[in-house]
Scaffold this motif. Structure first.
Motif, PDB file in Angstrom:
ATOM      1  N   THR A 201      26.220  -8.570  -3.189  1.00 59.71           N
ATOM      2  CA  THR A 201      24.781  -8.296  -3.120  1.00 59.71           C
ATOM      3  C   THR A 201      24.527  -6.804  -2.969  1.00 59.71           C
ATOM      4  N   VAL A 202      23.501  -6.349  -3.647  1.00 61.30           N
ATOM      5  CA  VAL A 202      23.066  -4.961  -3.521  1.00 61.30           C
ATOM      6  C   VAL A 202      21.619  -4.952  -3.052  1.00 61.30           C
ATOM      7  N   PHE A 203      21.299  -3.946  -2.247  1.00 60.34           N
ATOM      8  CA  PHE A 203      19.960  -3.828  -1.669  1.00 60.34           C
ATOM      9  C   PHE A 203      19.351  -2.476  -2.032  1.00 60.34           C
ATOM     10  N   LEU A 204      18.030  -2.441  -2.041  1.00 62.96           N
ATOM     11  CA  LEU A 204      17.326  -1.159  -2.192  1.00 62.96           C
ATOM     12  C   LEU A 204      16.201  -1.143  -1.164  1.00 62.96           C
ATOM     13  N   GLN A 205      16.364  -0.323  -0.144  1.00 63.39           N
ATOM     14  CA  GLN A 205      15.316  -0.136   0.853  1.00 63.39           C
ATOM     15  C   GLN A 205      14.414   0.988   0.372  1.00 63.39           C
ATOM     16  N   MET A 206      13.149   0.677   0.195  1.00 60.42           N
ATOM     17  CA  MET A 206      12.197   1.640  -0.341  1.00 60.42           C
ATOM     18  C   MET A 206      11.150   1.944   0.722  1.00 60.42           C
ATOM     19  N   ASN A 207      11.129   3.182   1.185  1.00 59.14           N
ATOM     20  CA  ASN A 207      10.165   3.622   2.190  1.00 59.14           C
ATOM     21  C   ASN A 207       9.226   4.669   1.599  1.00 59.14           C
ATOM     22  N   SER A 208       8.140   4.912   2.289  1.00 56.72           N
ATOM     23  CA  SER A 208       7.157   5.920   1.864  1.00 56.72           C
ATOM     24  C   SER A 208       6.806   5.750   0.390  1.00 56.72           C
ATOM     25  N   LEU A 209       6.496   4.535   0.025  1.00 54.07           N
ATOM     26  CA  LEU A 209       6.233   4.233  -1.379  1.00 54.07           C
ATOM     27  C   LEU A 209       4.987   4.947  -1.877  1.00 54.07           C
TER      28      LEU A 209
ATOM     29  N   GLN B 113       0.837  -1.200   0.000  1.00 52.50           N
ATOM     30  CA  GLN B 113       0.000   0.000   0.000  1.00 52.50           C
ATOM     31  C   GLN B 113       0.871   1.248   0.000  1.00 52.50           C
ATOM     32  N   ALA B 114       0.324   2.314  -0.507  1.00 53.08           N
ATOM     33  CA  ALA B 114       1.037   3.591  -0.488  1.00 53.08           C
ATOM     34  C   ALA B 114       1.435   3.941   0.941  1.00 53.08           C
ATOM     35  N   GLY B 115       2.664   4.415   1.095  1.00 46.39           N
ATOM     36  CA  GLY B 115       3.201   4.718   2.412  1.00 46.39           C
ATOM     37  C   GLY B 115       3.980   3.572   3.023  1.00 46.39           C
ATOM     38  N   GLY B 116       3.868   2.407   2.423  1.00 51.17           N
ATOM     39  CA  GLY B 116       4.549   1.228   2.942  1.00 51.17           C
ATOM     40  C   GLY B 116       5.985   1.129   2.485  1.00 51.17           C
ATOM     41  N   SER B 117       6.606   0.007   2.825  1.00 49.22           N
ATOM     42  CA  SER B 117       8.020  -0.214   2.530  1.00 49.22           C
ATOM     43  C   SER B 117       8.240  -1.579   1.893  1.00 49.22           C
ATOM     44  N   LEU B 118       9.296  -1.648   1.096  1.00 52.84           N
ATOM     45  CA  LEU B 118       9.769  -2.904   0.535  1.00 52.84           C
ATOM     46  C   LEU B 118      11.289  -2.854   0.498  1.00 52.84           C
ATOM     47  N   ARG B 119      11.898  -4.037   0.541  1.00 54.69           N
ATOM     48  CA  ARG B 119      13.353  -4.119   0.415  1.00 54.69           C
ATOM     49  C   ARG B 119      13.692  -5.103  -0.692  1.00 54.69           C
ATOM     50  N   LEU B 120      14.382  -4.589  -1.700  1.00 54.60           N
ATOM     51  CA  LEU B 120      14.823  -5.429  -2.812  1.00 54.60           C
ATOM     52  C   LEU B 120      16.259  -5.887  -2.572  1.00 54.60           C
ATOM     53  N   SER B 121      16.533  -7.110  -3.012  1.00 50.81           N
ATOM     54  CA  SER B 121      17.884  -7.645  -2.939  1.00 50.81           C
ATOM     55  C   SER B 121      18.290  -8.173  -4.310  1.00 50.81           C
ATOM     56  N   CYS B 122      19.584  -8.124  -4.591  1.00 46.26           N
ATOM     57  CA  CYS B 122      20.094  -8.660  -5.850  1.00 46.26           C
ATOM     58  C   CYS B 122      21.461  -9.267  -5.577  1.00 46.26           C
TER      59      CYS B 122
ATOM     60  N   ALA C 139       2.288   5.517  -5.454  1.00 47.82           N
ATOM     61  CA  ALA C 139       1.748   4.796  -6.608  1.00 47.82           C
ATOM     62  C   ALA C 139       2.672   4.929  -7.816  1.00 47.82           C
ATOM     63  N   GLU C 140       3.313   6.092  -7.945  1.00 45.24           N
ATOM     64  CA  GLU C 140       4.192   6.310  -9.101  1.00 45.24           C
ATOM     65  C   GLU C 140       5.503   5.533  -9.015  1.00 45.24           C
ATOM     66  N   ASP C 141       5.740   4.842  -7.912  1.00 44.77           N
ATOM     67  CA  ASP C 141       6.909   3.969  -7.830  1.00 44.77           C
ATOM     68  C   ASP C 141       6.630   2.593  -8.453  1.00 44.77           C
ATOM     69  N   THR C 142       5.388   2.362  -8.829  1.00 43.91           N
ATOM     70  CA  THR C 142       5.034   1.088  -9.455  1.00 43.91           C
ATOM     71  C   THR C 142       5.801   0.898 -10.751  1.00 43.91           C
ATOM     72  N   ALA C 143       6.505  -0.223 -10.853  1.00 42.27           N
ATOM     73  CA  ALA C 143       7.338  -0.502 -12.023  1.00 42.27           C
ATOM     74  C   ALA C 143       7.976  -1.879 -11.857  1.00 42.27           C
ATOM     75  N   VAL C 144       8.620  -2.321 -12.914  1.00 40.49           N
ATOM     76  CA  VAL C 144       9.519  -3.466 -12.803  1.00 40.49           C
ATOM     77  C   VAL C 144      10.901  -2.915 -12.458  1.00 40.49           C
ATOM     78  N   TYR C 145      11.481  -3.440 -11.413  1.00 38.66           N
ATOM     79  CA  TYR C 145      12.787  -2.975 -10.947  1.00 38.66           C
ATOM     80  C   TYR C 145      13.861  -3.973 -11.382  1.00 38.66           C
ATOM     81  N   TYR C 146      14.918  -3.429 -11.978  1.00 38.73           N
ATOM     82  CA  TYR C 146      16.002  -4.246 -12.502  1.00 38.73           C
ATOM     83  C   TYR C 146      17.304  -3.931 -11.771  1.00 38.73           C
ATOM     84  N   CYS C 147      18.008  -4.971 -11.429  1.00 40.18           N
ATOM     85  CA  CYS C 147      19.337  -4.850 -10.846  1.00 40.18           C
ATOM     86  C   CYS C 147      20.368  -4.786 -11.976  1.00 40.18           C
ATOM     87  N   ASN C 148      21.386  -3.983 -11.773  1.00 45.64           N
ATOM     88  CA  ASN C 148      22.457  -3.845 -12.758  1.00 45.64           C
ATOM     89  C   ASN C 148      23.799  -3.873 -12.052  1.00 45.64           C
TER      90      ASN C 148
END
Length: 120
Positions: free
Chosen positions: A77-85, A13-22, A87-96
């Protein structure tokens, strides 16, 4: 052979958080810059955040103050901590990652992408 495997995407939900790992694996001598890009439907892929081997970071203006990129060099490994998400952050996220092989070749590698969906 080098592989980047991403994890951590999902629906939030908007305002929430996710953490991506690669995690990078395979025939790796060293990893220079690592980063996260994203691509929303109908839009071009854009840089979200990047980090050098020394820990210097760079962020897109749209995520500054909300997202944090970090890396564990020992685990490739690389991480992306995403807070205060939003709606416009919706996307496919790619690690590089810019990876150097034992043979001395430096190449750009991409993960398969992970979907992040933020509901408003």
């Amino acid at each position: 052979q080098v592989q980047l495997v991403e994890s951590g995407g999902g629906l939030v939900q908007a305002g929430g958080s996710l953490r991506l790992s690669c995690a990078a694996s395979g025939t790796i001598f060293s990893i220079n810059a690592m980063g996260w890009y994203r691509q929303a439907p109908g839009k071009q892929r854009e840089l979200v955040a990047a980090i050098t081997s020394g820990g210097s970071t760079n962020y897109a203006d749209s995520v500054k103050g909300r997202f944090t990129i970090s890396r564990d060099n020992a685990k490739n490994t690389v991480f992306l901590q995403m807070n205060s998400l939003k709606a416009e952050d919706t996307a496919v996220y790619y690690c590089n990652a810019l990876i150097v092989t034992p043979a001395g070749d430096e190449s750009d590698y991409w993960g398969q992408g992970t979907q992040v969906t933020v509901s408003s």
